[in-house]
Scaffold this active site. Sequence first.
Site, PDB file in Angstrom:
ATOM      1  CG  ASP A 260     -37.909   5.810  72.525  1.00 42.28           C
ATOM      2  OD1 ASP A 260     -38.144   6.830  73.204  1.00 42.28           O
ATOM      3  OD2 ASP A 260     -37.725   4.694  73.039  1.00 42.28           O
TER       4      ASP A 260
HETATM    5  C1  NOJ Z   1     -37.268   6.693  76.012  1.00 46.93           C
HETATM    6  C2  NOJ Z   1     -37.992   5.414  76.293  1.00 46.93           C
HETATM    7  O1  NOJ Z   1     -37.418   4.363  75.552  1.00 46.93           O
HETATM    8  C3  NOJ Z   1     -39.477   5.475  76.006  1.00 46.93           C
HETATM    9  O2  NOJ Z   1     -40.078   4.295  76.495  1.00 46.93           O
HETATM   10  C4  NOJ Z   1     -40.095   6.686  76.613  1.00 46.93           C
HETATM   11  O3  NOJ Z   1     -41.482   6.701  76.361  1.00 46.93           O
HETATM   12  C5  NOJ Z   1     -39.411   7.917  76.032  1.00 46.93           C
HETATM   13  N1  NOJ Z   1     -38.001   7.881  76.353  1.00 46.93           N
HETATM   14  C6  NOJ Z   1     -40.022   9.218  76.545  1.00 46.93           C
HETATM   15  O4  NOJ Z   1     -39.706   9.390  77.874  1.00 46.93           O
END
Ligand code: NOJ
Length: 750
Positions: free
Chosen positions: A264
Amino acid sequence: MDRRRGGETVDRLMAQMTLAEKIGQLNLLAAGEGLVTGAATATPLAKRLDAGQVGAIFGTKSLASARGLQDRALAGSRLKIPLFFAEDVIHGHRTVFPLPIALAASWDMALIEATAGFAAAEASAEGLHQVYAPMIDVSRDARWGRMAESPGEDPHLAGAIAAAMTRGLQGDDPAGPGRVAACLKHFVAYGAPLSGRDYDNASLAWEDLLEIYLPPFAQGVAAGAVSVMAAFNAVNKLPMHAHEPLIEGWLRGQTGFDGLVVSDYTGIRELTAHGLGSPATVVLRALAAGIDMDMVGEDYLTHLPALAEAGLDAPEAGLSVPAERVRALIDRACARVLGFKARLGLLDDPWRKLTGTPAAPDRAEGRALARKAAARSAVLLKNDGLLPLDPGARVALIGPLARDRANMLGTWAVSGRAADVTPLFEAMTAIAGHPPAHAPGCNLVEEDWLIDRLNVHGVTVTRDPRPEAEMLAEAVAVAQAADIVVVALGEAKEHAGESSSRLCPDLPAPQRRLLDALAATGTPLVVAVFAGRALALGGVDGRCGALLYAWHGGIAGPEGVADLIFGRAEPSGRLPVTLPAAPGQTPVCHAEDPTGRPWTGRFVKFRTGWLDLSGDRQPYPFGFGLSYTEVDYAPPRLSATDAGPEDRVRLSVTLTNTGPRPATETVQVYLSDPEARITRPARHLVAFRQVDLAPGEARELVFEIGADLARYPLAPSLETARWVRDPGRIVLHVGPNSRDTRPVELTWRA
Ligand code: NOJ
């Protein structure tokens, strides 16, 4: 080429690649400002592309931008290895469907698959190869803002949704026309943070992990999902970006997953804040744990070259890894990235999805699907005969969300446009043929600091400068002149979503004061709640004649609600989460383990419960929802009450629509195991089926039950976990929700 493995092409590329080229493939960057054509200085992203230091990009906003980036990447790559493009397409792309928690309330897997299929087609037409969905974190705590994106509290329902969404996004082939790669997230137990605070850690029994949080991922993998995103949180002390036993061990070792694992956003470097060591140490931990790509942080890019030269000796962190092991780990990750690209058809054709004029799906069809989905997602919680309304009635529409567009989209609608939303006021006008009387009644929230936070992704909440008393007086006058009032209440879109945990998940105070004032007029009230989580509604249902839980329904959310209000659609939504009566009841769930002094539903001294929860406040149970008709359940029957371990037993139930209108009924089967080796949930969902019933129609449904349904894990540790199935008595509960069921008993022989 066999795209499923990438086979020879991957091997050939790997043999030709330098270490730097391999490390470049592990770098996953945000499009940010993209490329500025003709600018004197190249953007940081352009510099990386020129140096062959990017494997993939997420967040491009158009096909043209993706094409420009691919062009640049191919020019900067000695071996002409293309990028793939990803985006957060969570509940629709340009066509925004109801929030995932709302779609879960439809319990309609064909509908969910269709929304995902439409989103995939829109995304694919814009040059996207992968979407960061489905989000399949089981969530039982309404304080957590990401309940909005989740499939709710139950692993069985969540698993069905994981499979339906994966099928919708990928079809038979994620490289096929109009399809994209699914990315199951967030692996794992991200939905169980301490105190409901986003990003916080989860400490839970391994049994709970195996039975509640992991199964939806197994279902998504079984449906063919080709990628997974790691979660920010730690699980039982080990942060997920370093959790080798769960990623390499369980996910790859036990489910057969052979796709790509991405971090993430800056999740790798955050391991340092988790206390797992220096930046170089955590890079190695993440790589060894099986995180193949590094999203945004560029820590692989920064630290892997030196680690690959010298290895790491960090006794203070308990880690010592020789250089050749580091290089082997880099090879492993790089081969997985290339294998993923092969799977997407990009090693055959780097321009796949990026050339020509890809056909976007018909937006009118998408809108019709969104409207249907919104009507099927709303849950009718109470109806004293007020609904459906006669379009000729003198109706007033009051509330801060009555004319709202932007908040209706819900959180994580990154490509949605508020202008596409038809507000409830207009939707009701279109059906009734005349506008309802209207007053906003109050502000959504009053606090300026909170309004600033809610507007962090653009202004969706504004403040009427009038004193509250004046707004209330206006609304009361409008209500007094009407036969019936529809009250549109709830949350702003950014009340829920990432980093939007709430201390007190209930209706904001000014809205509760508005409801009190309207209830005092005596005009019958229909309350529609638009929200991104399971708000505690104790006290609301006593003030209204009908209560509709409409979530944030996307571009056609209010139209779906208007269809229900005027009886153009039949309510069929069922709660995918228990709706707490009071905020302090959360986390709450139908499948809690029993105590020795079980909760009775209200306070009894020396019993599990809350001293200060008044007796008239009951949660709405998981699976609950009303229709405009009545469906009668005959007592369930079993083909045998005693069965051998391999036998299948038939559980039958006959339903009759005894009311005047059509029904879509969701029959639910729960199981309890009163005699086990460890305490088991008081009941938990094991099967459900949805059936349409015309007025007067009766149908028999049959569920095949096997002893495997009663399996459960014993897990002193993850490594020693085993699933057991004891002979003996189980109880099956059949009914329209998790509370109003009838039991049958069955004994499994050894
Ligand atoms: C953080 C989020 O937790 C995740 O769900 C998301 O896909 C990513 N950022 C990319 O935007």
